[in-house]
Design an enzyme around this catalytic site. Sequence first.
Site, PDB file in Angstrom:
ATOM      1  N   LYS B  83      10.652 -15.893  -3.940  1.00 38.10           N
ATOM      2  CA  LYS B  83       9.376 -14.857  -3.581  1.00 38.10           C
ATOM      3  C   LYS B  83       8.891 -15.057  -2.138  1.00 38.10           C
ATOM      4  O   LYS B  83       8.972 -16.221  -1.594  1.00 38.10           O
ATOM      5  CB  LYS B  83       8.307 -15.633  -4.375  1.00 38.10           C
ATOM      6  N   SER B 158       1.616 -11.419  -9.644  1.00 32.09           N
ATOM      7  CA  SER B 158       2.102 -10.954  -8.104  1.00 32.09           C
ATOM      8  C   SER B 158       3.822 -11.201  -7.796  1.00 32.09           C
ATOM      9  O   SER B 158       4.336 -10.605  -6.934  1.00 32.09           O
ATOM     10  CB  SER B 158       1.668 -11.474  -6.946  1.00 32.09           C
ATOM     11  N   SER B 182       0.489 -15.320 -12.116  1.00 34.59           N
ATOM     12  CA  SER B 182       1.312 -14.483 -11.098  1.00 34.59           C
ATOM     13  C   SER B 182       2.916 -14.770 -11.378  1.00 34.59           C
ATOM     14  O   SER B 182       3.973 -14.120 -11.178  1.00 34.59           O
ATOM     15  CB  SER B 182       1.307 -14.477  -9.996  1.00 34.59           C
TER      16      SER B 182
END
Lengths: 106, 489
Positions: B83, B158, B182
């Site tokens: 990420k 996210s 997330s």
Amino acid sequence: MPDPTPAPTLSPAEVERIALLARLDLTEDEKSRYAGQLSAILEYAATLMTVNVDDIPPTATVLDARNVMRAEDIPAPGLSREEALANAPRTDGASFEVQATFDNGD
Amino acid sequence: MNLCALTIHEARASLGAGHVTATALTRACLTRIHALNPRLNAFLTVNADEALQQAAAADERLRREGAAAFNDQPLLGVPLGIKDVLSTRGLRTTAGSRILEHYTPAWDATCVARLRAAGAVLLGKTNTDEFAMGSSTENSAFGVTRNPWDEARVPGGSSGGSAAAVAADLCCAALGSDTGGSVRQPAALCGITGLKNSYGRVSRYGLIAYASSLDSVGVLAKDARDAAIMLEVIAGHDPHDSTSAARPVEGWEQALNGDIRGLRIGVPREYFIPGMQPEVTEAVRAGIETLRSLGASVIDISLPSTTLALPVYYLIATAEASANLARFDSVRYGLRVPGADLVDTYRKTRGAGFGAEVKRRIMLGTYALSAGYYDAYYVRAQKVRTLIKQEFERAFAQVDLIVAPTSPTTAFKIGEKADDPIQMYLSDIFTLTMNLAGICGVSIPCGFDTAGLPIGMQLMGAAFDEKTVLRAADAFQRNTEWHLRKPAL
């Protein structure tokens, strides 16, 4: 002492005050949009005002650890000057360059 | 054999036996990224050259030592996604923000360094809501990620880029971060396994900070076994993060014995609410029955403070964010938009560099911390946080695991909630509580709705009891096939 009841509706002047504290330049459109949205969120958050929290300590961290110190200070290589400056928007090759913070009479 | 579809444990078996090389596996992933990323936008930066070098190094060691090489390099030759809120040395790290569009870290996040040391191949950086603030990846400055199950829908967020990448078989597994859901919510919306670790289990060093008392590094994987393998690599104390817990790294994979007989499962009534998608309720109820059929006992419990979690979260997280994001001052790194004086430069830079949701959260957090409101909002939220944490502690004195839906709905349409922050925030209503309490949990697929979209079930464990969470998730997956379904791409 009871907590003061916060005013849930933000005025444009208050939005500008917060934006200055937050170092954000907002357009007029953003200011009016955030005034409405933040007021709605704060109104939603007002449900917390009805909870009895007398004698309840605040939780800042879920861990039991407090005031963690390094076991010993072991010197280790850090970033080189070149690496440290590599992402800077402006440098003179040796330092970060910023605008003058104080009026030096120039 | 579709190499890209391999789990970590399958890839290791093939690599160790010499049936496939790390180079072939990495090339297959890069080829698939090249073909599908223009549609999905799961990766923001592809690290092709370095990945192939890492694969070549892995192959050399595998040729010499075979499967024995996995003893000290458990991820040798395994291609992973990272990420883009995790710092990667020499590899652009944007946090999904214009303000960091051209930022290249000089160091690795500790979890990334541990992946490298374990021999992993780092394919690239995955899309994220800006600074991990969002539930759909629509807040990325670099475009939304599309859900592999339906490209008109969001992948959740996210960590939506990591979730979509794993679901679409662009990589074996990926790292994410979870501040309010997330990792778990995008895992649920993309039909994969998402592990949110206990606060402090994994070092946050090098994770670009959003809300420091809530942030945790997590794993997006194809099954619970892979999540366990990844956790063993990234967990453990780090002198660079004083909030990383001095807890031993356990043999989580070894503990997956498929046996959950006698496990006490609590089902909190507050997580089944009017207005949620009926198919989600049905699938999760059926999942709980499966766990019961495997020998667990199920009891109804109550976590009455659940409804308070959303306002508590949005006051605490935004307050911490407003402080954390003060570092983006255009001096040492990031965008600079020159103004009339230094304060004006700060304001213009941040006004131009941050997106709408980040500015909204900074504004809310600044307000909650400002004079006159600090006690009324921030401190009160911290006190209610204590109540939420205590409720979980009482529950875990009674049960070993708490099971609930991960998200009240399946994946929603792109744009559907974009103009209404509160509606968007509500999609995390079942995940926020765990971050406030600091406990661990995993989201696993437990069914599909009539539109063919995956449904996630959340297994929550007490702080630092990843072992029970992973064992239950793995036992479920040994007896179900939801996690094996793949989107048609």
